[in-house]
Design a protein around this motif. Structure first.
Motif, PDB file in Angstrom:
ATOM      1  N   SER A 137      35.996 -71.188 -26.018  1.00  0.00           N
ATOM      2  CA  SER A 137      35.786 -71.337 -24.579  1.00  0.00           C
ATOM      3  C   SER A 137      37.008 -70.918 -23.765  1.00  0.00           C
ATOM      4  O   SER A 137      37.192 -69.743 -23.465  1.00  0.00           O
ATOM      5  CB  SER A 137      35.390 -72.788 -24.262  1.00  0.00           C
ATOM      6  N   TRP A 138      37.865 -71.874 -23.442  1.00  0.00           N
ATOM      7  CA  TRP A 138      38.957 -71.598 -22.516  1.00  0.00           C
ATOM      8  C   TRP A 138      40.019 -70.679 -23.102  1.00  0.00           C
ATOM      9  O   TRP A 138      40.752 -70.032 -22.348  1.00  0.00           O
ATOM     10  CB  TRP A 138      39.584 -72.913 -22.056  1.00  0.00           C
ATOM     11  N   GLY A 139      40.115 -70.605 -24.425  1.00  0.00           N
ATOM     12  CA  GLY A 139      41.095 -69.715 -25.033  1.00  0.00           C
ATOM     13  C   GLY A 139      40.872 -68.261 -24.641  1.00  0.00           C
ATOM     14  O   GLY A 139      41.678 -67.659 -23.918  1.00  0.00           O
ATOM     15  N   PRO A 140      39.764 -67.668 -25.084  1.00  0.00           N
ATOM     16  CA  PRO A 140      39.509 -66.274 -24.730  1.00  0.00           C
ATOM     17  C   PRO A 140      39.076 -66.079 -23.278  1.00  0.00           C
ATOM     18  O   PRO A 140      39.481 -65.114 -22.629  1.00  0.00           O
ATOM     19  CB  PRO A 140      38.391 -65.867 -25.688  1.00  0.00           C
ATOM     20  N   LEU A 141      38.257 -66.992 -22.755  1.00  0.00           N
ATOM     21  CA  LEU A 141      37.698 -66.779 -21.415  1.00  0.00           C
ATOM     22  C   LEU A 141      38.709 -67.039 -20.306  1.00  0.00           C
ATOM     23  O   LEU A 141      38.547 -66.554 -19.182  1.00  0.00           O
ATOM     24  CB  LEU A 141      36.461 -67.663 -21.229  1.00  0.00           C
ATOM     25  N   GLY A 142      39.761 -67.780 -20.597  1.00  0.00           N
ATOM     26  CA  GLY A 142      40.823 -67.960 -19.626  1.00  0.00           C
ATOM     27  C   GLY A 142      41.527 -66.654 -19.298  1.00  0.00           C
ATOM     28  O   GLY A 142      42.110 -66.499 -18.222  1.00  0.00           O
ATOM     29  N   TRP A 143      41.446 -65.688 -20.224  1.00  0.00           N
ATOM     30  CA  TRP A 143      41.972 -64.338 -19.988  1.00  0.00           C
ATOM     31  C   TRP A 143      40.866 -63.382 -19.542  1.00  0.00           C
ATOM     32  O   TRP A 143      41.075 -62.532 -18.683  1.00  0.00           O
ATOM     33  CB  TRP A 143      42.625 -63.790 -21.262  1.00  0.00           C
TER      34      TRP A 143
ATOM     35  N   ALA B 260      45.824 -71.682 -15.038  1.00  0.00           N
ATOM     36  CA  ALA B 260      46.436 -73.018 -14.959  1.00  0.00           C
ATOM     37  C   ALA B 260      45.636 -74.011 -15.792  1.00  0.00           C
ATOM     38  O   ALA B 260      46.194 -74.796 -16.576  1.00  0.00           O
ATOM     39  CB  ALA B 260      46.503 -73.471 -13.501  1.00  0.00           C
ATOM     40  N   PHE B 261      44.317 -73.982 -15.643  1.00  0.00           N
ATOM     41  CA  PHE B 261      43.462 -74.883 -16.407  1.00  0.00           C
ATOM     42  C   PHE B 261      43.554 -74.604 -17.911  1.00  0.00           C
ATOM     43  O   PHE B 261      43.496 -75.528 -18.724  1.00  0.00           O
ATOM     44  CB  PHE B 261      42.004 -74.744 -15.942  1.00  0.00           C
ATOM     45  N   GLN B 262      43.659 -73.335 -18.268  1.00  0.00           N
ATOM     46  CA  GLN B 262      43.765 -72.991 -19.691  1.00  0.00           C
ATOM     47  C   GLN B 262      44.944 -73.717 -20.337  1.00  0.00           C
ATOM     48  O   GLN B 262      44.831 -74.239 -21.453  1.00  0.00           O
ATOM     49  CB  GLN B 262      43.931 -71.484 -19.859  1.00  0.00           C
TER      50      GLN B 262
ATOM     51  N   ASN C 272      48.523 -75.457 -25.743  1.00  0.00           N
ATOM     52  CA  ASN C 272      49.825 -74.906 -26.089  1.00  0.00           C
ATOM     53  C   ASN C 272      50.787 -75.970 -26.589  1.00  0.00           C
ATOM     54  O   ASN C 272      51.635 -75.709 -27.438  1.00  0.00           O
ATOM     55  CB  ASN C 272      50.429 -74.167 -24.888  1.00  0.00           C
ATOM     56  N   SER C 273      50.661 -77.175 -26.053  1.00  0.00           N
ATOM     57  CA  SER C 273      51.509 -78.269 -26.521  1.00  0.00           C
ATOM     58  C   SER C 273      51.245 -78.558 -27.989  1.00  0.00           C
ATOM     59  O   SER C 273      52.172 -78.750 -28.784  1.00  0.00           O
ATOM     60  CB  SER C 273      51.238 -79.524 -25.690  1.00  0.00           C
ATOM     61  N   ILE C 274      49.972 -78.567 -28.348  1.00  0.00           N
ATOM     62  CA  ILE C 274      49.611 -78.825 -29.737  1.00  0.00           C
ATOM     63  C   ILE C 274      50.073 -77.683 -30.635  1.00  0.00           C
ATOM     64  O   ILE C 274      50.617 -77.897 -31.718  1.00  0.00           O
ATOM     65  CB  ILE C 274      48.092 -79.048 -29.859  1.00  0.00           C
ATOM     66  N   LEU C 275      49.891 -76.448 -30.162  1.00  0.00           N
ATOM     67  CA  LEU C 275      50.273 -75.303 -30.984  1.00  0.00           C
ATOM     68  C   LEU C 275      51.790 -75.117 -31.043  1.00  0.00           C
ATOM     69  O   LEU C 275      52.336 -74.778 -32.091  1.00  0.00           O
ATOM     70  CB  LEU C 275      49.610 -74.033 -30.441  1.00  0.00           C
ATOM     71  N   PHE C 276      52.493 -75.323 -29.918  1.00  0.00           N
ATOM     72  CA  PHE C 276      53.954 -75.225 -29.914  1.00  0.00           C
ATOM     73  C   PHE C 276      54.570 -76.227 -30.878  1.00  0.00           C
ATOM     74  O   PHE C 276      55.415 -75.907 -31.695  1.00  0.00           O
ATOM     75  CB  PHE C 276      54.527 -75.572 -28.526  1.00  0.00           C
ATOM     76  N   TYR C 277      54.133 -77.464 -30.696  1.00  0.00           N
ATOM     77  CA  TYR C 277      54.838 -78.570 -31.319  1.00  0.00           C
ATOM     78  C   TYR C 277      54.051 -79.218 -32.458  1.00  0.00           C
ATOM     79  O   TYR C 277      54.349 -80.346 -32.846  1.00  0.00           O
ATOM     80  CB  TYR C 277      55.182 -79.625 -30.261  1.00  0.00           C
ATOM     81  N   ALA C 278      53.035 -78.508 -32.979  1.00  0.00           N
ATOM     82  CA  ALA C 278      52.196 -79.096 -34.030  1.00  0.00           C
ATOM     83  C   ALA C 278      53.020 -79.628 -35.209  1.00  0.00           C
ATOM     84  O   ALA C 278      52.806 -80.771 -35.649  1.00  0.00           O
ATOM     85  CB  ALA C 278      51.163 -78.084 -34.502  1.00  0.00           C
TER      86      ALA C 278
ATOM     87  N   ILE D  84      38.400 -82.222 -14.979  1.00  0.00           N
ATOM     88  CA  ILE D  84      38.458 -81.551 -13.676  1.00  0.00           C
ATOM     89  C   ILE D  84      38.052 -80.088 -13.799  1.00  0.00           C
ATOM     90  O   ILE D  84      37.265 -79.568 -12.988  1.00  0.00           O
ATOM     91  CB  ILE D  84      39.881 -81.669 -13.083  1.00  0.00           C
ATOM     92  N   MET D  85      38.563 -79.402 -14.812  1.00  0.00           N
ATOM     93  CA  MET D  85      38.283 -77.966 -14.925  1.00  0.00           C
ATOM     94  C   MET D  85      36.826 -77.701 -15.317  1.00  0.00           C
ATOM     95  O   MET D  85      36.255 -76.680 -14.912  1.00  0.00           O
ATOM     96  CB  MET D  85      39.236 -77.310 -15.929  1.00  0.00           C
ATOM     97  N   THR D  86      36.229 -78.599 -16.072  1.00  0.00           N
ATOM     98  CA  THR D  86      34.818 -78.426 -16.428  1.00  0.00           C
ATOM     99  C   THR D  86      33.936 -78.563 -15.188  1.00  0.00           C
ATOM    100  O   THR D  86      32.996 -77.782 -14.988  1.00  0.00           O
ATOM    101  CB  THR D  86      34.406 -79.457 -17.496  1.00  0.00           C
ATOM    102  N   ILE D  87      34.249 -79.531 -14.346  1.00  0.00           N
ATOM    103  CA  ILE D  87      33.523 -79.684 -13.084  1.00  0.00           C
ATOM    104  C   ILE D  87      33.738 -78.457 -12.198  1.00  0.00           C
ATOM    105  O   ILE D  87      32.809 -77.975 -11.529  1.00  0.00           O
ATOM    106  CB  ILE D  87      33.977 -80.967 -12.361  1.00  0.00           C
ATOM    107  N   PHE D  88      34.957 -77.930 -12.198  1.00  0.00           N
ATOM    108  CA  PHE D  88      35.278 -76.732 -11.410  1.00  0.00           C
ATOM    109  C   PHE D  88      34.385 -75.560 -11.815  1.00  0.00           C
ATOM    110  O   PHE D  88      33.850 -74.848 -10.963  1.00  0.00           O
ATOM    111  CB  PHE D  88      36.751 -76.372 -11.617  1.00  0.00           C
ATOM    112  N   VAL D  89      34.206 -75.351 -13.111  1.00  0.00           N
ATOM    113  CA  VAL D  89      33.361 -74.256 -13.592  1.00  0.00           C
ATOM    114  C   VAL D  89      31.922 -74.461 -13.143  1.00  0.00           C
ATOM    115  O   VAL D  89      31.257 -73.532 -12.672  1.00  0.00           O
ATOM    116  CB  VAL D  89      33.435 -74.139 -15.128  1.00  0.00           C
ATOM    117  N   VAL D  90      31.421 -75.682 -13.286  1.00  0.00           N
ATOM    118  CA  VAL D  90      30.042 -75.979 -12.891  1.00  0.00           C
ATOM    119  C   VAL D  90      29.806 -75.643 -11.419  1.00  0.00           C
ATOM    120  O   VAL D  90      28.780 -75.058 -11.053  1.00  0.00           O
ATOM    121  CB  VAL D  90      29.717 -77.471 -13.157  1.00  0.00           C
ATOM    122  N   LEU D  91      30.772 -75.965 -10.585  1.00  0.00           N
ATOM    123  CA  LEU D  91      30.584 -75.822  -9.143  1.00  0.00           C
ATOM    124  C   LEU D  91      30.955 -74.451  -8.587  1.00  0.00           C
ATOM    125  O   LEU D  91      30.298 -73.946  -7.675  1.00  0.00           O
ATOM    126  CB  LEU D  91      31.398 -76.890  -8.400  1.00  0.00           C
TER     127      LEU D  91
END
Length: 524
Positions: free
Chosen positions: A400-406, A291-293, A299-305, A461-468
């Motif tokens: 970061s979130w691209g590969p590690l989200g998977w 979800a955070f990824q 994806n918005s930037i890549l879809f609609y670039a 929010i997601m960066t704080i989530f990873v830290v904690l």
């Protein structure tokens, strides 16, 4: 039992032997090709949807709106039809990923990869030959089925084939293929938009090439040893493990597989079991990471670039060229992650990438808010600044979130619920991809430059989530991953102790677990 969750996880990591063999590399390359399907579609959709010939055929109202002299820049492409064309694939992929879990568990990872390839191939053919919107949407639905099966099985395949200390790098082949697919799509968009009136057909149809590679390759690659053991082929799994590790000294790793396989057989309903308290950390990660990824806004930037850059005042060719540049940056940045993920770890990359993405989104919002009105174009210098900032954003996402989200979700689940866990990961990813793809053009029209601040808030929010809440998974064997949760400051308070865990189970499942535990303790 030492870890309180299963008889697996006895800390045999130091006894694991083996290396990265040619068999592993070839199998992983073939499997990871499936990532290029996902990437190609992400890259091709926005480019095709900005082509005049395509719009005239399927979305004449959008074409007319686009040609008007004085329209709101942020609302130029706001049309639910275009959003549906882009996002239909992802809602069908969401459904397919749920179906794929029992198929992957019962028939193996290869079977799901092949099923995914066949569906995507048929969908690509329908899209290239489409004569009306219905035919186009049906093709997208079939491609979604292909994405659902492929994305469910491929990360699992890569994690299970890879040696422990190279798992991060090999798993990222999926993301490398994804970014290569995006870059290829951007290049094809750039070339085919000049082929009139059928360039869009060529762009959509060329997805068949990587699909054929994955489907045919899937027939010849081996199944993973983990899957063979899970399905009862222990001797075959042992021989394959020796082959892919390049050594006969695989006793420790194979024993972990046997333990995990026996426990997996006792779990008849993985989706039900994954809801139990002892799998709570893994379940939270399977939901939050994908979800955070997507909520990074990537994806918005890549879809609609192309449409985004045209809205900013770039010409048609310039917008496609700019979006191609972001594709190159994304592809190259993934190699940064490959080179560092098994040395620096997952957490440092996620945290540093998150900080850089926040900064870039805020800068982009400031530039557009101050210098870009509803009916005017950005100056050349500010346009270049936006492209640079978005490229730096894509660069941070790519390491970061691209590969590690998977990668992270695919390596944390015990074998007994691994297919179900990966299915949830893919389903959440595709569901959020659908939501953002469907809503982005409307959000852009409503929020204007604030869309970048919207995504920056989520990245914070997601960066704080990873830290904690995310422990480091670097160097932990995939069948011993449960150990890390019991050492984490937060999750060790959530996980049940042995008595609580046993009270959650009942019937034959509990008997099987107890018998397995007793036999294991005597053996040790």
């Amino acid at each position: 039992m030492e870890d309180g969750s299963s008889p697996v996880g006895k800390g045999r990591a130091e006894q694991y032997k083996g290396r990265v063999t040619v068999h592993v590399i070839i199998a992983c390359i073939v499997a990871a090709t499936g990532g290029s399907l996902f990437g190609y579609d992400v890259g091709i959709s926005g480019g095709v949807a900005s082509m005049d010939d395509f719009l005239q055929n399927f979305f004449p109202a959008v074409y007319k709106h686009k040609m008007e002299a004085h329209e709101n820049n942020y609302c130029k492409y706001n049309n639910q039809g275009i959003s549906a064309f882009t996002s239909t694939l992802y809602i069908s992929g969401f459904v397919a990923s749920i179906v794929a879990a029992p198929v992957t568990r019962k028939y193996g990872r290869r079977t799901s990869i092949i099923i995914g390839g066949i569906n995507f191939l048929i969908g690509s053919a329908l899209n290239a030959a489409a004569v009306d919107l219905e035919m186009l949407i049906i093709g997208r639905v079939l491609q979604g089925v292909g994405i659902g099966f492929g994305n469910q099985a491929i990360p699992l395949y890569l994690s299970e084939m890879a040696p422990t200390h190279f798992r991060g790098a090999l798993n990222m082949m999926f993301q490398v293929a994804t970014t290569f697919g995006i870059f290829t799509a951007n290049m094809i968009n750039y070339g085919t938009q000049q082929i009139q009136p059928w360039g869009w057909r060529l762009a959509l149809g060329l997805a068949a090439i990587p699909t054929l590679l994955m489907t045919v390759g899937g027939i010849f690659i081996p199944e993973t040893p983990n899957s063979l053991v899970e399905r009862g082929s222990k001797e075959q799994g042992r021989k394959l493990l020796e082959k892919i590790r390049g050594t006969n000294e695989v006793d420790a790793e194979f024993q972990d597989m046997l333990d995990a396989g026996e426990l997996a057989k006792s779990i008849k309903h993985p989706y039900w079991n994954i809801l139990k308290r002892r799998y709570r950390p893994e379940l939270v990660m399977a939901i939050c990471m994908p979800a955070f990824q997507i909520l990074t806004g990537i994806n918005s930037i890549l879809f609609y670039a192309p449409m985004l850059f045209q809205s900013m005042g770039f010409g048609r060719e310039a917008s496609l060229y700019s979006s191609a540049l972001t594709g190159v940056v994304l592809a190259l940045s993934t190699f940064i992650s490959i080179a560092t993920v098994d040395r620096l770890g997952r957490r440092p990359l996620l945290i540093s990438g998150g900080i850089q993405m926040i900064i870039c989104q805020v800068i982009a919002a400031i530039i557009l808010g101050v210098k870009f009105g509803e009916n005017q174009e950005l100056s050349k210098s500010y346009s270049i600044s936006v492209v640079v900032v978005l490229s730096l954003f894509v660069l941070a996402f790519g390491w970061s979130w691209g590969p590690l989200g998977w990668t992270v979700p695919s390596e944390i689940f015990p074998l007994e619920v691994r297919s179900a866990g990966q299915s949830i990961t893919v389903a959440v990813n595709l569901l959020f991809t659908f939501i953002i793809a469907q809503a982005f053009l409307s959000l852009l029209c409503s929020f204007k430059y604030g869309i970048f601040l919207f995504f920056a808030g989520w990245i914070t929010i997601m960066t704080i989530f990873v830290v904690l809440f995310l422990p480091e998974t670097k160097g932990i064997p995939i069948e011993e991953m449960s150990i890390i949760w019991r050492k984490h400051w937060f999750w060790k308070r959530i996980l049940p102790d042995d008595a609580d865990r046993k009270s959650q189970d009942s019937g034959t499942e509990l008997i099987n677990l107890d018998m397995l535990s007793t036999a294991y303790e005597h053996a040790v």
